[in-house]
Motif scaffolding. Structure first.
Motif, PDB file in Angstrom:
ATOM      1  N   GLU A   1      41.750 -20.995 -13.488  1.00 34.72           N
ATOM      2  CA  GLU A   1      42.111 -22.394 -13.667  1.00 34.72           C
ATOM      3  C   GLU A   1      41.155 -23.309 -12.910  1.00 34.72           C
ATOM      4  OE1 GLU A   1      44.345 -20.064 -13.133  1.00 34.72           O
ATOM      5  OE2 GLU A   1      45.750 -20.186 -14.819  1.00 34.72           O
TER       6      GLU A   1
ATOM      7  N   GLY B   1      46.527 -17.490 -17.926  1.00 36.79           N
ATOM      8  CA  GLY B   1      47.643 -18.383 -17.678  1.00 36.79           C
ATOM      9  C   GLY B   1      48.996 -17.756 -17.959  1.00 36.79           C
ATOM     10  N   ASP B   2      50.040 -18.530 -17.670  1.00 39.02           N
ATOM     11  CA  ASP B   2      51.408 -18.141 -17.946  1.00 39.02           C
ATOM     12  C   ASP B   2      51.600 -17.940 -19.454  1.00 39.02           C
ATOM     13  OD1 ASP B   2      54.257 -17.938 -17.833  1.00 39.02           O
ATOM     14  OD2 ASP B   2      54.388 -20.074 -18.262  1.00 39.02           O
TER      15      ASP B   2
ATOM     16  N   LEU C   1      48.796 -19.801 -10.019  1.00 40.36           N
ATOM     17  CA  LEU C   1      47.440 -20.239 -10.321  1.00 40.36           C
ATOM     18  C   LEU C   1      46.441 -19.161  -9.927  1.00 40.36           C
ATOM     19  CD1 LEU C   1      47.630 -23.936  -9.122  1.00 40.36           C
ATOM     20  CD2 LEU C   1      47.730 -23.105 -11.472  1.00 40.36           C
TER      21      LEU C   1
ATOM     22  N   PHE D   1      43.446 -22.792 -18.641  1.00 37.38           N
ATOM     23  CA  PHE D   1      44.783 -22.216 -18.505  1.00 37.38           C
ATOM     24  C   PHE D   1      45.073 -21.158 -19.571  1.00 37.38           C
ATOM     25  CE2 PHE D   1      45.260 -25.888 -15.877  1.00 37.38           C
ATOM     26  CZ  PHE D   1      46.269 -25.585 -14.973  1.00 37.38           C
TER      27      PHE D   1
ATOM     28  N   THR E   1      53.620 -32.833  -8.334  1.00 35.07           N
ATOM     29  CA  THR E   1      54.119 -31.459  -8.188  1.00 35.07           C
ATOM     30  C   THR E   1      55.190 -31.385  -7.110  1.00 35.07           C
ATOM     31  OG1 THR E   1      51.988 -30.542  -8.894  1.00 35.07           O
ATOM     32  CG2 THR E   1      53.476 -29.075  -7.701  1.00 35.07           C
TER      33      THR E   1
ATOM     34  N   LEU F   1      50.917 -30.051 -13.786  1.00 34.65           N
ATOM     35  CA  LEU F   1      49.621 -29.901 -13.127  1.00 34.65           C
ATOM     36  C   LEU F   1      48.484 -30.023 -14.130  1.00 34.65           C
ATOM     37  CD1 LEU F   1      47.849 -29.061 -10.673  1.00 34.65           C
ATOM     38  CD2 LEU F   1      48.280 -26.684 -11.321  1.00 34.65           C
TER      39      LEU F   1
ATOM     40  N   LEU G   1      53.586 -26.307 -13.848  1.00 35.65           N
ATOM     41  CA  LEU G   1      52.254 -25.968 -14.355  1.00 35.65           C
ATOM     42  C   LEU G   1      51.829 -26.920 -15.464  1.00 35.65           C
ATOM     43  CD1 LEU G   1      51.743 -22.101 -14.584  1.00 35.65           C
ATOM     44  CD2 LEU G   1      50.609 -23.763 -13.125  1.00 35.65           C
TER      45      LEU G   1
ATOM     46  N   THR H   1      57.589 -23.130 -15.801  1.00 37.33           N
ATOM     47  CA  THR H   1      56.485 -23.674 -16.586  1.00 37.33           C
ATOM     48  C   THR H   1      56.300 -25.170 -16.340  1.00 37.33           C
ATOM     49  OG1 THR H   1      56.889 -22.021 -18.301  1.00 37.33           O
ATOM     50  CG2 THR H   1      55.597 -23.921 -18.950  1.00 37.33           C
TER      51      THR H   1
END
Length: 909
Positions: free
Chosen positions: A181, A663-664, A177, A659, A217, A238, A235, A232
């Protein structure tokens, strides 16, 4: 449901300290357990049963040196990597790699017999590293060791040279994070303060969401004990948990403030808000959870895990919202009561002008419905155009090319693509069983020669049998990148030659490797989209028909969802595949979109779209039920719910959009699709298209076939049943404790519409006896079934044992036994009494012809003395089976089906 939630809200409000402590303990316990038992994340993607995965599993047994995790170090020299000063350092690095305990095989770029590779211009060479064990089994120390060796090599190389590590082992980064975010939460706080009017009220949804995502989480981290979980997954959980946790709490707190503004006490307001908005929250949460659980349709373990984790996060958000929010409202007490308008606002109020917010939404709905056909055509046209790019959407699993440009694995990927054919970043492995071959080396050479001649093959650096000569592998370097259509076509071409290789060489080949696995994953996910879509759309139709008791509204809602999904796919394709605004949104590389994006997006957006549909249209339906004015119901329902729906959509959009920039790589397209989907669905489909369609349909929008209405279960989202219970709390008189109280009951024949009975009304005290008599047996049975909670009257008031029907029909059925005495006789009555019902309903008592049976029933009732309701076409027949002592009352059903109450005084003997 609404009655249960009403009770839950009252109890949570009263026991607020206990509720808060329990949730904090849950957070601490799950956090502690996760910290102790967390096993780490696994970004390996496997699909049991696919050709590539099965072949890889076989190689792990027969040829383990080629099936484990792999990495590579690329060396780039300004002149030639064959230069002595470069070669000596590279060979030294190879020796260092071979000394690692996890090393299975290390191939020097200078060893061409084992697949060593040097670029055509001689400026780049690849050190291939094969490790023992799968990627998930390779720990961070080993990765750090390889990275350190590559860094040392770069330091020792001549000036201007470069060395970088990468490959499949480093292709997946573990997301984290960042501050970006958190911006979504900042926007959420601002929107909540504007909507709810105070920092105290705004803080409740935020606290609710943070506690919920904390618990969910920790549970996901704890689940790593049971099996692999991709990085992933938490996330996604979340992101979803924050969005729905804030929105669900917002709906309850907003309804609480509306009740307070109406003069209700804080305790009662919290209970009513939990019952009404809470019912909608449960429905909304269930739709999201079912859709996420439906991700298992694809049959892919990691996707099923992701769906279950997301469903758990949403489920916890629902539980926390229904319990913690009433408790927090208890701490706030009367302080959340909306403030009286200031002088200027008071003057506008007395002048008859509605608040600014109401005027805004009133103008919106007027604009949408003034020329409804134009609105429909414009919206469908715009969203249709936005959907067009989705036709070219390509799917693939992300590799190192999706990482940030400064990541060493991405640097290695780019350098390899620059100096070698692009396929070096994702080689294929062709494998087969060669145990029957008498010349394994010659066989592998023949296979190599045939594969080299195939179009799309850049190189075949290695073709070799394993040490026991029972399995052979051919390493194939495609000309195209791992995620290109060219490489996919090559895989299909090689697989299509299976019959040829079997007939010619007696070997059954399979294609595997990281790239082939990614292709199989994408193909299986693509094949699952249609059945998943059918499940989602079918579920949408059924659930919305239950909620809105309408045919047109569910069809309209489902078609609107398809428009939202299409537009979302189209925008994602433009950004992540075609590069539109890619640099602005920090997209590291354009190309195919991650394989599971469409199915995840379809599942999540389905649930969210149904949220907005329920919260917006249920208010319109409520108004229509009360006024029967379809057009006015659209305007009133829209204005009363528009503010909350707008706030919820803005919050969800902010959370999802946050995100995207930082983000990822796996989550970016999903977050982008959700942000676009929420915006389109809430503001364009639900708040613009829906009012226009309803305006076009008018009264027809709320038409429902009578038979279907009776078959489908009802889902009281707006808490209409609860309002009826509250309205009848002191009916028929304050403190009444009657077993049965009814007034003006009427039931119609569904086939003809004629009344089966009407105007039935009487009181029966607890322990009393009442007879329903009439000429028509069917009318008597209908009355008795209604009193026992088995049928629903068209109109009238009815309370049984203090429970309002039909709202509490299930509770009444559990306490009231219905017996067809004419068919079962004394044995049926005896069996019913064993259940100790509070009310016993005896139908067709006139059908009992045996005097012994009649006497036996009378003795049973005299001994147990529940409240008895008997039905008969003759008074003397009923008299013989009723208890021997006590008085009874009578209701006579006349031939015209009108009810005329009468009384039999004294005991029936």
């Amino acid at each position: 449901m609404s009655s249960f939630l009403y009770s839950l809200g009252r109890r949570a409000y009263a026991a607020r300290k206990t509720v808060l402590v329990i949730w904090l303990l849950v957070l601490v316990v799950t956090g502690g357990a996760a910290g102790l038992l967390f096993k780490g994340m696994d970004n390996n993607v496997t699909i049991p049963g696919t050709e590539a995965q099965n072949a890889l599993d076989r190689l792990s047994v027969t040829f383990p040196q080629t099936s484990g995790a792999s990495a590579q170090i690329i060396v780039v020299a300004p002149d030639d990597v064959r230069a002595p000063e470069v070669r000596s350092e590279v060979e030294r690095t190879v020796d260092e790699l071979e000394s690692m305990d996890e090393a299975a095989s290390i191939v020097s770029p200078y060893n061409e017999d084992l697949g060593g590779s040097i670029s055509e211009d001689g400026k780049a060479g690849l050190i291939m590293v094969q490790l023992e064990g799968q990627t998930m089994e390779i720990g961070e120390p080993t990765k750090d060791h390889i990275a350190g060796i590559a860094a040392d090599l770069e330091q020792r190389l001549p000036q201007g040279s470069q060395a970088s590590h990468g490959g499949p082992l480093f292709a997946q980064s573990f997301p984290g994070l960042s501050f970006v975010e958190a911006l979504g939460l900042v926007i959420a706080i601002v929107v909540l303060m504007i909507t709810l009017g105070s920092f105290l009220a705004a803080g409740m949804p935020l606290l609710n969401a943070l506690l919920g995502v904390g618990v969910s989480t920790f549970l996901i981290l704890l689940a790593t004990v049971l099996g692999p979980v991709t990085a992933t997954t938490p996330l996604l959980s979340l992101m979803l948990g924050l969005a729905v946790g804030i929105d669900y709490a917002l709906f309850i707190v907003s309804r609480h403030q509306q009740e307070l503004a109406g003069g209700v006490s804080a305790h009662e307001a919290a209970a009513r808000a939990t019952a009404t908005a809470g019912s909608a929250v449960i429905f909304a949460g269930l739709t999201v959870m079912i859709a996420l659980g439906g991700l298992g349709v694809a049959g892919i373990p990691f996707l099923t895990t992701m769906g279950v984790a997301g469903a758990v996060a949403v489920g916890i958000a629902v539980l926390v919202s229904l319990t913690l929010i009433p408790a927090l409202l208890g701490f706030a007490g009367e302080r959340l009561t909306p403030k009286a308008p200031k002088q200027g606002k008071r003057a506008r109020a007395t002048s008859g002008k509605p608040p600014v917010g109401d005027r805004f939404f009133a103008g919106w709905v007027r604009a949408a419905t003034r020329f409804p056909i134009v609105t429909v055509l414009v919206v469908v046209g715009v969203l249709g155009i936005a959907t067009v790019p989705a036709a070219g959407l390509r799917l693939a699993l992300p590799d190192a090319g999706a990482l940030a440009k400064e990541d060493p694995a991405r640097v290695t990927y780019d350098l390899t693509a620059e100096h070698f054919p692009k396929g070096f970043n994702g080689p294929l492995i062709v494998t087969g069983d060669i145990v029957t071959s008498e010349d394994p080396l010659g066989l592998m050479a023949d296979l190599k020669g045939e594969i080299e001649r195939l179009p799309g093959v850049a190189d075949v650096p290695m073709a070799t049998p394993n040490p026991t000569a029972d399995t052979g592998i051919v390493q194939v370097i495609p000309e195209g990148a791992p995620d290109s259509e060219q490489t996919k076509d090559l895989v299909e071409e090689i697989r299509s030659l299976r019959g040829h290789f079997l007939d010619t060489y007696g070997i059954n080949i399979s294609v595997t490797g990281f790239t082939a696995i990614g292709i199989d994953v994408s193909d299986q996910l693509g094949a699952a989209l249609l059945p998943f879509g059918i499940v989602v759309v079918g579920l949408s139709l059924v659930l919305l028909t239950m909620v809105f008791r309408s045919i047109a509204v569910p069809i309209k809602a489902t078609l609107g969802y398809l428009l939202s999904i299409g537009a979302s796919f189209g925008i994602v394709t433009l950004v992540f595949q075609d590069g539109w605004m890619a640099e602005l949104l920090n997209v590291p590389r354009t190309g195919p979109v991650i394989s599971f994006m469409p199915i995840v997006l379809m599942g999540i957006l389905f649930g969210l779209a149904m949220d907005y549909e329920v919260f917006l249209v249920s208010r319109m339906r409520e108004e229509y039920v009360h006024t029967k004015d379809a057009q006015a119901a659209i305007h009133t329902g829209f204005v009363s719910s528009g503010k909350v729906v707008t706030a919820a959509a803005v919050i969800m959009f902010a959370v999802f959009a946050a995100f995207v920039p930082d983000g990822d790589a796996n989550l970016k397209p999903i977050a982008m699709g959700l942000a676009v989907g929420v915006f389109v669905d809430a503001f364009i489909v639900r708040m613009t298209l829906v009012p226009a369609v309803l305006a076009l349909l008018g009264d027809k929008a709320w038409w429902m076939p009578r038979k279907l209405d009776r078959v489908l279960p009802a889902f009281d989202v707006e808490g209409e049943n609860l309002r009826e219970e509250i309205a009848l709390a002191d009916w028929p008189r304050p403190g009444a404790d009657d077993a049965v109280a009814c007034e003006g009951l009427r039931l119609d024949d569904p086939s003809t519409g004629a009344p089966v009975y009407q105007d039935v009304g009487f009181l029966v005290p607890r322990g009393g006896v009442h007879v329903v008599r009439g000429r028509y047996e069917s009318a008597i049975t209908a009355v008795l079934l209604t009193l026992s909670g088995r049928l629903q009257a068209e109109q009238g008031k009815l309370k049984v044992l203090g429970y309002v029907l039909p709202a509490r029909a299930s509770t009444v059925r559990a306490k009231v036994s219905y017996v067809d005495a004419g068919d079962g006789g004394a044995d049926a009555v005896r069996a019913a009494l064993r259940e100790k019902p509070e009310v016993l309903v005896l139908d067709r008592t006139d059908r009992i012809s045996d005097p012994g049976q009649r006497l036996a029933i009378r003795e049973l009732l005299t001994g147990s003395r529940p409240t008895v309701i008997a039905g008969s076409t003759g008074l003397s027949d009923a008299r013989d089976v009723l208890p021997a002592t006590g008085g009874a009352t009578l209701t006579e059903l006349r031939d015209d089906s009108a009810a005329m109450p009468g009384v039999l005084s004294g005991a029936i003997r």
